[in-house]
Design an enzyme around this catalytic site. Structure first.
Site, mmCIF file in Angstrom:
data_model
loop_
_atom_site.group_PDB
_atom_site.id
_atom_site.type_symbol
_atom_site.label_atom_id
_atom_site.label_comp_id
_atom_site.label_asym_id
_atom_site.label_seq_id
_atom_site.Cartn_x
_atom_site.Cartn_y
_atom_site.Cartn_z
ATOM 1 N N HIS A 1 6.884 -2.330 13.658
ATOM 2 C CA HIS A 1 8.177 -2.770 13.137
ATOM 3 C C HIS A 1 8.433 -4.443 13.286
ATOM 4 O O HIS A 1 8.963 -5.100 12.205
ATOM 5 C CB HIS A 1 9.185 -2.032 14.073
ATOM 6 C CG HIS A 1 9.698 -0.860 13.558
ATOM 7 N ND1 HIS A 1 10.076 0.202 14.402
ATOM 8 C CD2 HIS A 1 9.744 -0.170 12.169
ATOM 9 C CE1 HIS A 1 10.352 1.320 13.589
ATOM 10 N NE2 HIS A 1 10.282 0.923 12.269
ATOM 11 N N ARG B 1 9.054 4.006 0.215
ATOM 12 C CA ARG B 1 8.822 4.958 1.368
ATOM 13 C C ARG B 1 9.947 5.882 1.741
ATOM 14 O O ARG B 1 10.841 5.466 2.572
ATOM 15 C CB ARG B 1 8.335 4.041 2.341
ATOM 16 C CG ARG B 1 7.239 2.997 2.357
ATOM 17 C CD ARG B 1 6.703 2.460 3.438
ATOM 18 N NE ARG B 1 5.706 1.395 3.049
ATOM 19 C CZ ARG B 1 5.820 0.259 2.924
ATOM 20 N NH1 ARG B 1 6.986 -0.509 2.730
ATOM 21 N NH2 ARG B 1 4.529 -0.571 2.909
ATOM 22 N N ARG C 1 7.671 7.464 -3.733
ATOM 23 C CA ARG C 1 6.776 8.216 -3.164
ATOM 24 C C ARG C 1 7.585 9.376 -2.215
ATOM 25 O O ARG C 1 8.615 9.067 -1.502
ATOM 26 C CB ARG C 1 5.988 7.714 -2.106
ATOM 27 C CG ARG C 1 5.002 8.253 -1.363
ATOM 28 C CD ARG C 1 3.979 7.478 -0.604
ATOM 29 N NE ARG C 1 4.740 6.940 0.746
ATOM 30 C CZ ARG C 1 4.316 6.360 1.507
ATOM 31 N NH1 ARG C 1 3.110 5.606 1.482
ATOM 32 N NH2 ARG C 1 4.675 5.957 2.583
ATOM 33 N N GLU D 1 -5.619 8.279 -1.336
ATOM 34 C CA GLU D 1 -5.726 7.758 -0.121
ATOM 35 C C GLU D 1 -6.708 8.534 0.590
ATOM 36 O O GLU D 1 -7.367 8.006 1.574
ATOM 37 C CB GLU D 1 -4.479 7.702 0.685
ATOM 38 C CG GLU D 1 -3.467 8.544 0.205
ATOM 39 C CD GLU D 1 -2.126 8.477 0.852
ATOM 40 O OE1 GLU D 1 -1.712 7.514 1.516
ATOM 41 O OE2 GLU D 1 -1.316 9.393 0.451
ATOM 42 N N ASN E 1 -4.502 1.061 2.815
ATOM 43 C CA ASN E 1 -4.706 1.293 4.133
ATOM 44 C C ASN E 1 -5.224 2.580 4.612
ATOM 45 O O ASN E 1 -6.036 2.518 5.333
ATOM 46 C CB ASN E 1 -3.333 1.083 4.767
ATOM 47 C CG ASN E 1 -2.676 -0.229 4.645
ATOM 48 O OD1 ASN E 1 -3.404 -1.417 4.092
ATOM 49 N ND2 ASN E 1 -1.551 -0.382 4.513
ATOM 50 N N ASP E 2 -4.580 3.725 4.011
ATOM 51 C CA ASP E 2 -5.161 4.928 4.378
ATOM 52 C C ASP E 2 -6.375 5.357 3.782
ATOM 53 O O ASP E 2 -7.315 5.985 4.215
ATOM 54 C CB ASP E 2 -3.986 6.076 4.041
ATOM 55 C CG ASP E 2 -3.155 6.391 4.998
ATOM 56 O OD1 ASP E 2 -3.570 6.330 6.340
ATOM 57 O OD2 ASP E 2 -2.001 6.861 4.903
ATOM 58 N N ARG F 1 -6.829 2.608 11.847
ATOM 59 C CA ARG F 1 -6.298 1.107 11.340
ATOM 60 C C ARG F 1 -5.651 0.340 12.625
ATOM 61 O O ARG F 1 -5.696 -0.779 12.323
ATOM 62 C CB ARG F 1 -5.766 1.359 10.203
ATOM 63 C CG ARG F 1 -4.216 1.967 10.219
ATOM 64 C CD ARG F 1 -3.697 2.051 8.913
ATOM 65 N NE ARG F 1 -2.299 2.513 9.006
ATOM 66 C CZ ARG F 1 -1.910 2.821 7.895
ATOM 67 N NH1 ARG F 1 -2.290 2.857 6.591
ATOM 68 N NH2 ARG F 1 -0.249 3.163 7.947
ATOM 69 N N CYS G 1 -0.694 0.045 -3.940
ATOM 70 C CA CYS G 1 0.572 -0.421 -2.917
ATOM 71 C C CYS G 1 0.190 -0.531 -1.622
ATOM 72 O O CYS G 1 1.224 -0.580 -0.711
ATOM 73 C CB CYS G 1 1.560 0.861 -3.170
ATOM 74 S SG CYS G 1 0.976 2.430 -2.686
#
Length: 573
Positions: free
Chosen positions: A199, A300, A336, A425, A448-449, A459, A496
């Site tokens: 965050h 998201r 998504r 992903e 990322n995934d 990660r 993304c």
């Protein structure tokens, strides 16, 4: 657990500390350390049986005071701070945390000891879950420290009042503190813990504040020490030479100049690459739509669901989606569907007994356990489409097989949605991209995934950062294979994830055949410049140079060497 503040022993001039950077800016300024958590009395007496009820009431009042204070801050805040403060207030209101603390007091523990033990239990559970939930540990400990301060009758911990532009440094700055920073006096944020998707890092990125996380030794910097924080390089230099500030000033001038270019994303010879914004709320959509982006490549939607006891209604969801669509008008908006479960648990949906939640019921797989949640979301998206007359691009996360892609596409099209896609992903989806693209209209790569699952690496584990590096050739191979499948099918393949915000990687992705890049809006100007500085053929050469490398550092170095002259210097990469 000790809460004693760290004693500052400043490293000598010229010392360079390393971490993970968020953003591309560089700044020079004095350090201000975040006030430490209140010390827990080592000899805190237990709670006598005849005092249990009174002590429980005192701790409950402390929880109430913290929650009320956070909600008051949320009411006075704007932008992403509202959601962060609200989520932290909900954690202070959490019935399970309060119940565990009260039980400890009833068992004879002192109030602070009982709270500390309860928080430790939840923190361990969160860390084992990994991902989003692991990063909520910072929020959890922030709530604990605030409640402890109220119980002990001492000031709450946090950022002191800033009297001049400063570099804010802490062990792990609480998101609630980040959300309420006086940004006019914050040059940068540096923490020893945290992650680039925490965050705190997200808020810093949205505010345009350079941020470094996982900087070992940061709390050893004494207040007033002048440091150079370079988010692009991921470094903190103590007592830098004057030319460092000059270089940062030049970089800022270049960034300001780049931001003046509002042209659509394209290579030097006109090959189009859409430059899009990642968003999480309708408010994010309205802010991003006012900037020079071509739409949103990732909404998201799980932000609507997290921290709730029950799922949002069809009407609530439809209103939010419609608001986001209207914000962008005729620009592309990729929504998504719910990516929750595992590291982003839902109180009304997540399975409580998953031993390996990252590989469990998450994303589209919720259709197996709570199909109504998935169906209602698609109904709401269809409602938003009909209400606005605007066409959303809707995609599902965590798709592993062509069969899953087929089923999701059928369900979405049954609600009148005509642009249906899926996330790539999971390596299996990349390997079977041709078959998956036969079922849907587009795919979007969550880098990322994809890196996490390809390299079998959490990660958020700083000690494994070399494995999770997005420049890993194995990850680039899967990206290239997916992009090639898109070219064969004549369908869009976007990115993304974190990769899209890196100007150097953006050139590689363009050369590999990616058709859109979605990122934090603040990253768009540099990416636009990097892509625009190359012809498609030059971008392909950069991409092939990266693919030919044997390891992640080699891939990045090869791409850097293949860039068009002057681009690396202009962007400070």
């Amino acid at each position: 657990m000790s809460h004693d503040a760290t004693t500052a022993t400043t490293p000598g001039p010229g010392t360079v500390l390393h971490g993970v950077g968020v953003g591309r800016a560089g700044v020079v300024g004095p350090v201000v350390q975040v006030a430490g958590a209140p010390a827990v009395p080592a000899d805190e007496p237990g709670t006598a049986p005849d005092q249990v009820e009174a002590v429980q009431e005192r701790v409950a009042a402390a929880f109430d005071a913290v929650a009320a204070g956070l909600r008051a801050q949320a009411d006075a805040a704007s932008g992403p701070a509202v959601d962060v403060l609200g989520a932290t207030a909900q954690m202070a209101d959490d019935k399970a945390l309060r119940k565990q603390t009260a039980a400890g007091i009833a068992g004879g523990s002192g109030p602070v000891s009982a709270l500390d033990k309860a928080v430790d239990g939840f923190a361990t559970m969160f860390e084992q879950a990994g991902g989003y939930l692991a990063e909520r540990v910072t929020d959890l400990r922030s709530v604990r420290d605030r409640v402890v301060a109220h119980v002990l009758g001492v000031p709450e911990p946090g950022v002191p009042t800033l009297t001049q532009p400063s570099v804010v440094v802490g062990k792990d700055l609480a998101p609630a503190d980040t959300a309420t920073l006086d940004v006019s006096h914050v040059l940068a944020i540096v923490t020893e813990l945290g992650g680039p998707t925490s965050h705190t890092a997200i808020i810093a990125g949205q505010l345009g504040i350079p941020c470094l996380v996982r900087v070992a030794g940061a709390t050893g910097l004494a207040d007033g020490t002048v440091v150079a924080v370079d988010a692009a390089a991921g470094t903190v230099e103590v007592d830098p030479a004057p030319e460092v500030a000059d270089a940062f000033a030049q970089r800022a001038e270049v960034a300001a100049h780049l931001a003046e270019d509002h042209a659509p994303g394209a290579t030097a010879d006109g090959h189009r690459v859409l430059l899009l914004a990642n968003i999480g709320t309708a408010e994010d959509a309205e802010r991003a739509a006012a900037q020079a982006v071509e739409g949103s490549g990732l909404f998201r939607t799980e932000v609507l669901f997290l921290e709730r006891e029950t799922a949002p209604t069809r009407e609530e969801q439809a209103a939010t989606y419609a608001r986001a669509l209207r914000a962008f008008g005729d620009r592309k908006v990729v929504i998504r569907t719910l990516d929750a479960g595992a590291d982003k648990p839902l109180k009304f949906a997540t399975q409580p007994d998953e031993e390996n939640p990252a590989l469990g019921v998450r994303g589209y797989r919720l259709v197996r356990t709570v199909p109504d949640v998935v169906t209602t979301q698609l109904e709401a998206l269809g409602d938003a489409r009909r209400e606005t007359g605007l066409e959303p691009w809707v995609m599902a996360p965590m798709i592993a097989t062509p069969g899953e892609a087929h089923d999701f596409a059928a369900a979405a099209r049954a609600q009148g949605i005509t642009k249906v896609g899926v996330m790539v992903e999971i390596p299996a989806a990349a390997l079977r991209a041709d078959a998956i693209l036969a079922e849907v209209d587009f795919v979007s790569i969550g880098s990322n995934d994809l890196a996490q699952y390809t390299m079998a690496t959490d990660r958020l584990r700083g000690e494994l950062a070399d494995l999770i590096d997005l420049w890993q050739p194995a990850v680039l191979d899967l990206v290239a294979a997916t992009a090639a499948a898109g070219q064969r099918a004549g369908k869009d393949v976007g990115v993304c994830g974190e990769s899209a915000s890196d100007p150097l990687m953006a050139v590689v992705l363009t050369g590999l055949g990616i058709t859109s890049l979605s990122m934090a809006p603040v990253a768009v100007p540099a990416v636009r410049y990097a892509v625009k500085a190359h012809t498609l053929e030059q971008a392909r050469a950069v991409g092939q140079a990266a693919l030919a490398a044997d390891d992640a550092p080699g891939a990045r170095a090869a791409a850097l060497a293949a860039l068009a002259p002057g681009v690396a210097d202009a962007l400070g990469i």
